[in-house]
Design a protein around this motif. Structure first.
Motif, PDB file in Angstrom:
ATOM      1  N   HIS A  59       0.818  -1.224   0.000  1.00  0.00           N
ATOM      2  CA  HIS A  59       0.000   0.000   0.000  1.00  0.00           C
ATOM      3  C   HIS A  59       0.845   1.265   0.000  1.00  0.00           C
ATOM      4  O   HIS A  59       0.334   2.371  -0.231  1.00  0.00           O
ATOM      5  CB  HIS A  59      -0.934   0.009   1.224  1.00  0.00           C
ATOM      6  N   MET A  60       2.172   1.127   0.241  1.00  0.00           N
ATOM      7  CA  MET A  60       3.070   2.284   0.253  1.00  0.00           C
ATOM      8  C   MET A  60       3.497   2.727  -1.141  1.00  0.00           C
ATOM      9  O   MET A  60       4.140   3.769  -1.289  1.00  0.00           O
ATOM     10  CB  MET A  60       4.313   1.962   1.089  1.00  0.00           C
ATOM     11  N   LEU A  61       3.160   1.949  -2.167  1.00  0.00           N
ATOM     12  CA  LEU A  61       3.528   2.333  -3.532  1.00  0.00           C
ATOM     13  C   LEU A  61       2.823   3.627  -3.932  1.00  0.00           C
ATOM     14  O   LEU A  61       1.674   3.875  -3.540  1.00  0.00           O
ATOM     15  CB  LEU A  61       3.153   1.231  -4.522  1.00  0.00           C
ATOM     16  N   SER A  62       3.490   4.440  -4.727  1.00  0.00           N
ATOM     17  CA  SER A  62       2.865   5.656  -5.241  1.00  0.00           C
ATOM     18  C   SER A  62       1.827   5.298  -6.300  1.00  0.00           C
ATOM     19  O   SER A  62       1.798   4.170  -6.811  1.00  0.00           O
ATOM     20  CB  SER A  62       3.930   6.572  -5.841  1.00  0.00           C
ATOM     21  N   GLN A  63       0.986   6.277  -6.665  1.00  0.00           N
ATOM     22  CA  GLN A  63      -0.033   6.024  -7.671  1.00  0.00           C
ATOM     23  C   GLN A  63       0.603   5.646  -9.007  1.00  0.00           C
ATOM     24  O   GLN A  63       0.128   4.747  -9.706  1.00  0.00           O
ATOM     25  CB  GLN A  63      -0.914   7.275  -7.845  1.00  0.00           C
ATOM     26  N   GLY A  64       1.680   6.319  -9.330  1.00  0.00           N
ATOM     27  CA  GLY A  64       2.385   5.999 -10.570  1.00  0.00           C
ATOM     28  C   GLY A  64       2.954   4.594 -10.563  1.00  0.00           C
ATOM     29  O   GLY A  64       2.921   3.891 -11.581  1.00  0.00           O
ATOM     30  N   ALA A  65       3.480   4.177  -9.384  1.00  0.00           N
ATOM     31  CA  ALA A  65       4.039   2.825  -9.258  1.00  0.00           C
ATOM     32  C   ALA A  65       2.933   1.783  -9.404  1.00  0.00           C
ATOM     33  O   ALA A  65       3.139   0.729 -10.030  1.00  0.00           O
ATOM     34  CB  ALA A  65       4.742   2.677  -7.917  1.00  0.00           C
ATOM     35  N   PHE A  66       1.740   2.046  -8.813  1.00  0.00           N
ATOM     36  CA  PHE A  66       0.606   1.124  -8.976  1.00  0.00           C
ATOM     37  C   PHE A  66       0.220   0.989 -10.449  1.00  0.00           C
ATOM     38  O   PHE A  66      -0.061  -0.106 -10.936  1.00  0.00           O
ATOM     39  CB  PHE A  66      -0.599   1.618  -8.167  1.00  0.00           C
ATOM     40  N   ASN A  67       0.211   2.124 -11.153  1.00  0.00           N
ATOM     41  CA  ASN A  67      -0.137   2.085 -12.579  1.00  0.00           C
ATOM     42  C   ASN A  67       0.870   1.263 -13.366  1.00  0.00           C
ATOM     43  O   ASN A  67       0.508   0.519 -14.285  1.00  0.00           O
ATOM     44  CB  ASN A  67      -0.214   3.518 -13.137  1.00  0.00           C
ATOM     45  N   ALA A  68       2.153   1.391 -12.977  1.00  0.00           N
ATOM     46  CA  ALA A  68       3.200   0.634 -13.669  1.00  0.00           C
ATOM     47  C   ALA A  68       3.077  -0.857 -13.365  1.00  0.00           C
ATOM     48  O   ALA A  68       3.341  -1.704 -14.235  1.00  0.00           O
ATOM     49  CB  ALA A  68       4.576   1.149 -13.246  1.00  0.00           C
ATOM     50  N   LEU A  69       2.670  -1.190 -12.125  1.00  0.00           N
ATOM     51  CA  LEU A  69       2.518  -2.597 -11.731  1.00  0.00           C
ATOM     52  C   LEU A  69       1.302  -3.236 -12.388  1.00  0.00           C
ATOM     53  O   LEU A  69       1.298  -4.442 -12.676  1.00  0.00           O
ATOM     54  CB  LEU A  69       2.401  -2.684 -10.203  1.00  0.00           C
ATOM     55  N   LEU A  70       0.283  -2.427 -12.655  1.00  0.00           N
ATOM     56  CA  LEU A  70      -0.980  -2.947 -13.172  1.00  0.00           C
ATOM     57  C   LEU A  70      -0.796  -3.715 -14.478  1.00  0.00           C
ATOM     58  O   LEU A  70      -1.371  -4.794 -14.653  1.00  0.00           O
ATOM     59  CB  LEU A  70      -1.970  -1.791 -13.369  1.00  0.00           C
TER      60      LEU A  70
ATOM     61  N   PRO B 233      -5.493   0.417  -4.913  1.00  0.00           N
ATOM     62  CA  PRO B 233      -6.499   0.698  -5.960  1.00  0.00           C
ATOM     63  C   PRO B 233      -7.323  -0.526  -6.314  1.00  0.00           C
ATOM     64  O   PRO B 233      -6.815  -1.656  -6.308  1.00  0.00           O
ATOM     65  CB  PRO B 233      -5.648   1.166  -7.147  1.00  0.00           C
ATOM     66  N   ALA B 234      -8.582  -0.306  -6.632  1.00  0.00           N
ATOM     67  CA  ALA B 234      -9.483  -1.409  -6.982  1.00  0.00           C
ATOM     68  C   ALA B 234      -8.992  -2.171  -8.200  1.00  0.00           C
ATOM     69  O   ALA B 234      -9.221  -3.382  -8.318  1.00  0.00           O
ATOM     70  CB  ALA B 234     -10.890  -0.855  -7.226  1.00  0.00           C
ATOM     71  N   THR B 235      -8.306  -1.492  -9.109  1.00  0.00           N
ATOM     72  CA  THR B 235      -7.792  -2.167 -10.318  1.00  0.00           C
ATOM     73  C   THR B 235      -6.748  -3.227  -9.970  1.00  0.00           C
ATOM     74  O   THR B 235      -6.649  -4.252 -10.647  1.00  0.00           O
ATOM     75  CB  THR B 235      -7.171  -1.127 -11.266  1.00  0.00           C
ATOM     76  N   ILE B 236      -5.991  -2.971  -8.892  1.00  0.00           N
ATOM     77  CA  ILE B 236      -5.001  -3.959  -8.435  1.00  0.00           C
ATOM     78  C   ILE B 236      -5.712  -5.081  -7.685  1.00  0.00           C
ATOM     79  O   ILE B 236      -5.451  -6.276  -7.914  1.00  0.00           O
ATOM     80  CB  ILE B 236      -3.949  -3.293  -7.514  1.00  0.00           C
ATOM     81  N   LEU B 237      -6.629  -4.719  -6.795  1.00  0.00           N
ATOM     82  CA  LEU B 237      -7.344  -5.724  -5.992  1.00  0.00           C
ATOM     83  C   LEU B 237      -8.082  -6.731  -6.871  1.00  0.00           C
ATOM     84  O   LEU B 237      -8.107  -7.931  -6.571  1.00  0.00           O
ATOM     85  CB  LEU B 237      -8.351  -5.032  -5.062  1.00  0.00           C
ATOM     86  N   SER B 238      -8.669  -6.251  -7.955  1.00  0.00           N
ATOM     87  CA  SER B 238      -9.483  -7.129  -8.811  1.00  0.00           C
ATOM     88  C   SER B 238      -8.655  -8.163  -9.550  1.00  0.00           C
ATOM     89  O   SER B 238      -9.202  -9.132 -10.072  1.00  0.00           O
ATOM     90  CB  SER B 238     -10.276  -6.283  -9.812  1.00  0.00           C
ATOM     91  N   ARG B 239      -7.362  -7.984  -9.576  1.00  0.00           N
ATOM     92  CA  ARG B 239      -6.491  -8.925 -10.308  1.00  0.00           C
ATOM     93  C   ARG B 239      -5.760  -9.877  -9.362  1.00  0.00           C
ATOM     94  O   ARG B 239      -4.879 -10.613  -9.780  1.00  0.00           O
ATOM     95  CB  ARG B 239      -5.485  -8.141 -11.156  1.00  0.00           C
ATOM     96  N   CYS B 240      -6.106  -9.830  -8.068  1.00  0.00           N
ATOM     97  CA  CYS B 240      -5.435 -10.680  -7.071  1.00  0.00           C
ATOM     98  C   CYS B 240      -6.428 -11.603  -6.371  1.00  0.00           C
ATOM     99  O   CYS B 240      -7.600 -11.257  -6.197  1.00  0.00           O
ATOM    100  CB  CYS B 240      -4.748  -9.822  -6.004  1.00  0.00           C
TER     101      CYS B 240
END
Length: 541
Positions: free
Chosen positions: A128-139, A162-169
């Motif tokens: 959860h400490m990842l930045s928004q940009g890092a989450f987008n890159a991980l997505l 973000p919900a976009t990450i949660l939905s893929r796990c």
């Protein structure tokens, strides 16, 4: 060099993981059916085994000699993973590697196949400490990962992801470890380390760890060092800054008995012994919560995680207090718990809280009003109220002398008077702090009080007539009223009187006769009680 217990006894296989059977069973079934997901989210409070389970899972899916779906920890791959000497299992701390560039580097490395093992596993801790940009890159990587990649994201705050990450796990929620499971684990460790441990001490450690086994083992480590390889209850109390269970029962009983003086004295003793006031409030909340549970349930094993003899004491004490009063006390303590976080003077806040929970008159809640009515009913039933008649000669217009009976209402020492007596030292200390030394010196000689119709009579012995004259100025009276209001959180008008004048300040109720006066008084009080109860009933509806 000593190795911390939580490190020395970190789970090495699935069966070592405490209190997460629902998760372990699912993961082992996935390995058995070759139905392993590409992304997992392990969420839960600290110290519940998220990272340890992730590492065990990483070894289990890659083990060359797996037995019963457990990692053998003996094959080359298992040993390399345990020693962190293999590039196929990567642990990343998102708290310090949370930028877009860090995740982009990860995405580049994902392209390369594992060197020794079947799966390449990325464990991202505190994701959860990842930045928004890092989450987008991980997505993007989570959407279309290579077949040999497994992501395990671990977090204590899943709501920040973000919900976009949660939905893929595949999400697995780690439960807080129960007191029973923690005690069993600590007992086993103590036996293995040949350490003598009291059950009461282990229970206290487990309860104060709030479901985090790692915290429990850290506290156990401290207790072992403190007690010279013995874990004793008194040492655990000392280290944790908690209140001894016997002291808690004594203090709570004083509160239930509405004994303000003793409650404040108990608080003072805790402060003298260096106990944390915030921890005391937490302990009181737990105590009265346990009393409430005892009032409403007989199945207490899972609800109250305490030794049987302590539960028996709770059951006994719960019979002396009603549920409505417990709700009132818990509401006040909960507000104090929140306020305490920002309080500049926790001790004063705690003292005010003690007075509120021990004296319903200071609380305006519905539950407090009901309690006050109950107290009034008990006073009437006990006969503490009595009617005394006296006769007075009156000269009529035609110069005839008649005897007129007047009725005086007397009461045993009221709760208001008890409150003033219990708080008088604090009032004097406030006056001394304000450097009003003449007022402080004179009021230090006061020996008794009387309260009627919200008027506080401060009573001096007859040989202190000079004190009465000195203190009776408008400014001085107003100052004393302000101090009393500040300390008690309640307003009184104040009058300075001498002992010989006390009889003249009692309430006079003129009625036709003693019997008639007593009957009317009781009727008025009863009708008032009924009106208040009806009002409460209407509000509840």
């Amino acid at each position: 060099m000593h190795k911390a217990l939580y490190r020395a006894y970190r789970p090495q296989t699935f069966k070592d993981v405490v209190g997460q059977e629902h998760i372990i069973r699912t993961l082992k079934n996935q390995i058995d059916n070759d139905n392993i997901g590409h992304a997992y989210l392990f969420s839960g409070t600290r110290g519940t085994g998220k990272t340890s389970t992730a590492k065990i899972f990483a070894r289990a899916v890659n083990c060359l000699n797996s037995v019963n779906l457990e990692p053998c920890n003996e094959c080359e791959v298992c040993k390399d993973i345990l020693n962190d000497s293999i590039m196929d299992v990567v642990e990343i701390d998102a708290a310090s590697n949370n930028s877009v560039d860090d995740i982009r580097e990860l995405r580049e490395n994902v392209k390369y196949s594992p060197t020794k093992s079947k799966y390449k596993v990325y464990i991202i801790d505190e994701v959860h400490m990842l930045s928004q940009g890092a989450f987008n890159a991980l997505l993007k990587t989570l959407e279309e990962p290579p077949s040999y990649i497994i992501f395990i994201l671990a977090t204590t705050e899943p709501h920040k992801i973000p919900a976009t990450i949660l939905s893929r796990c595949q999400r697995f929620d780690f439960k807080r470890v129960t007191v029973k499971d923690m005690m069993l684990r600590m007992k086993n460790i103590c036996e293995e380390e040949e350490i003598e441990a009291e059950d009461k001490a282990l229970n206290l450690i487990a309860r104060n760890s709030q479901g985090a086994l790692r915290d429990a083992l850290s506290i156990l480590d401290q207790c072992i060092s403190f007690g010279d390889n013995k874990v004793l209850y008194k040492d655990a109390v000392e280290l944790l800054g908690t209140v001894n269970v016997e002291q808690l029962f004594k203090m709570s009983q004083n509160i239930i008995d509405q004994n303000t003086k003793e409650s404040l004295q108990d608080l003072n003793e805790f402060v003298i012994w260096g106990k944390d006031i915030k921890q005391l409030i937490n302990d009181l909340i737990d105590h009265f919560r346990n009393l409430m549970v005892c009032k409403v349930s007989n199945e207490l094993d899972e609800i109250i995680s305490l030794p049987e003899e302590i539960i028996d004491k709770f059951k006994l004490q719960s019979k002396k207090v009603d549920t409505n009063d417990l709700i009132r006390i818990l509401n006040i303590l909960s507000v104090t718990q929140d306020t305490m976080k920002t309080a500049s003077n926790p001790r004063v806040l705690a003292e005010v809280t003690m007075m509120k929970i021990a004296q319903p008159m200071f609380d305006e809640s519905k539950e407090a009003l009901i309690k006050r009515i109950e107290n009034l009913e008990k006073v009437i039933e006990s006969g503490s109220i009595k009617i005394v008649s006296s006769k007075e000669e009156v000269i009529t217009a035609d110069n005839n002398t008649i005897e007129q009976e007047e009725v005086i209402y007397e009461e045993v020492k009221s709760e208001d008077v008890k409150l003033i007596e219990a708080s008088w030292k604090n009032i004097l200390q406030k006056i001394k702090k304000d450097k009003k030394m003449p007022i402080y010196a004179l009021l230090s000689e006061v020996r008794s009080f009387n309260v009627h119709a919200n008027m506080l009579y401060i009573v001096f012995d007859d040989n202190f007539s000079f004190a009465k004259s000195k203190l009776s100025s408008v400014d001085t009276i107003q100052y004393i009223e302000n101090v009393v209001r500040e300390i008690l959180n309640r307003s009184f008008s104040i009058k300075i009187v001498l002992k010989s004048e006390v009889n003249n300040i009692e309430l006079e109720i003129k009625e036709e006769s003693k019997d008639k006066g007593e009957e009317i008084l009781k009727n008025i009080v009863s009708e008032t009680i009924l009106e208040i109860k009806d009002s409460i009933h209407e509000n509840q509806e």
